[in-house]
Design an enzyme around this catalytic site. Sequence first.
Site, PDB file in Angstrom:
ATOM      1  N   GLU A   1       0.814  -1.207   0.000  1.00  0.00           N
ATOM      2  CA  GLU A   1       0.000   0.000   0.000  1.00  0.00           C
ATOM      3  C   GLU A   1       0.848   1.258   0.000  1.00  0.00           C
ATOM      4  O   GLU A   1       0.416   2.302  -0.442  1.00  0.00           O
ATOM      5  CB  GLU A   1      -0.968  -0.010   1.170  1.00  0.00           C
ATOM      6  CG  GLU A   1      -0.462   0.767   2.351  1.00  0.00           C
ATOM      7  CD  GLU A   1      -0.339   0.008   3.632  1.00  0.00           C
ATOM      8  OE1 GLU A   1      -0.560   0.639   4.653  1.00  0.00           O
ATOM      9  OE2 GLU A   1      -0.027  -1.184   3.629  1.00  0.00           O
ATOM     10  N   GLU A   2       2.068   1.218   0.507  1.00  0.00           N
ATOM     11  CA  GLU A   2       2.927   2.400   0.511  1.00  0.00           C
ATOM     12  C   GLU A   2       3.728   2.566  -0.775  1.00  0.00           C
ATOM     13  O   GLU A   2       4.476   3.508  -0.910  1.00  0.00           O
ATOM     14  CB  GLU A   2       3.902   2.349   1.702  1.00  0.00           C
ATOM     15  CG  GLU A   2       3.290   2.808   3.001  1.00  0.00           C
ATOM     16  CD  GLU A   2       2.781   1.654   3.828  1.00  0.00           C
ATOM     17  OE1 GLU A   2       3.117   0.496   3.528  1.00  0.00           O
ATOM     18  OE2 GLU A   2       2.015   1.886   4.776  1.00  0.00           O
TER      19      GLU A   2
ATOM     20  N   ASP B   1      -1.294   5.417  11.713  1.00  0.00           N
ATOM     21  CA  ASP B   1      -0.623   4.347  10.989  1.00  0.00           C
ATOM     22  C   ASP B   1      -0.413   3.122  11.861  1.00  0.00           C
ATOM     23  O   ASP B   1       0.091   3.236  12.985  1.00  0.00           O
ATOM     24  CB  ASP B   1       0.743   4.880  10.522  1.00  0.00           C
ATOM     25  CG  ASP B   1       1.158   4.345   9.181  1.00  0.00           C
ATOM     26  OD1 ASP B   1       0.370   3.644   8.535  1.00  0.00           O
ATOM     27  OD2 ASP B   1       2.281   4.649   8.776  1.00  0.00           O
TER      28      ASP B   1
ATOM     29  N   HIS C   1       2.778  -6.434   6.251  1.00  0.00           N
ATOM     30  CA  HIS C   1       2.850  -6.684   4.799  1.00  0.00           C
ATOM     31  C   HIS C   1       3.139  -8.147   4.455  1.00  0.00           C
ATOM     32  O   HIS C   1       3.763  -8.440   3.437  1.00  0.00           O
ATOM     33  CB  HIS C   1       3.862  -5.762   4.138  1.00  0.00           C
ATOM     34  CG  HIS C   1       3.384  -4.353   4.038  1.00  0.00           C
ATOM     35  ND1 HIS C   1       4.052  -3.405   3.324  1.00  0.00           N
ATOM     36  CD2 HIS C   1       2.312  -3.711   4.560  1.00  0.00           C
ATOM     37  CE1 HIS C   1       3.426  -2.246   3.420  1.00  0.00           C
ATOM     38  NE2 HIS C   1       2.354  -2.416   4.176  1.00  0.00           N
TER      39      HIS C   1
END
Length: 141
Positions: A2-3, A32, A131
């Site tokens: 996503e980043e 976050d 992740h």
Amino acid sequence: GEESGLLGSRHYVGTLLEQGGAEDVALNLNFDMLASPNWARQVYNGSDPSNQLGSSVAGSTYIMRRFLRHFEGSGLATQRVAFTGRSDYGPFLEAGIPAGGLATGAEVIKTMEQRQLFGGFANVAFDPCYHQPCDDHLNIG
């Protein structure tokens, strides 16, 4: 992940700048990794000018101080963490828009000092599933 390129926030801020709307945005609040199972209570260090434009430092510092006052008033330990540019606040800071917020940690290893402040396990990632395929609803701290 996503980043990867922070595509959404870069597009949003870019559009603001192109259309002259950046002055209508007072600040960006970034929350976050708030469910890391081996967490720490982290507040973004808005007073550090190294990863933001000078025009955003005062506003970012104000945001940081508001969070710190809240937690201190509740008797809760905090840790300041740097703006590294890894999250959606990055494009806002690059545009001179103040930012701040909270995090609980990602793939970084928790230290013994952090364990003493926040509990959990030292020498283990804040979120071992960050992740990874195991990063699902069962991994919420």
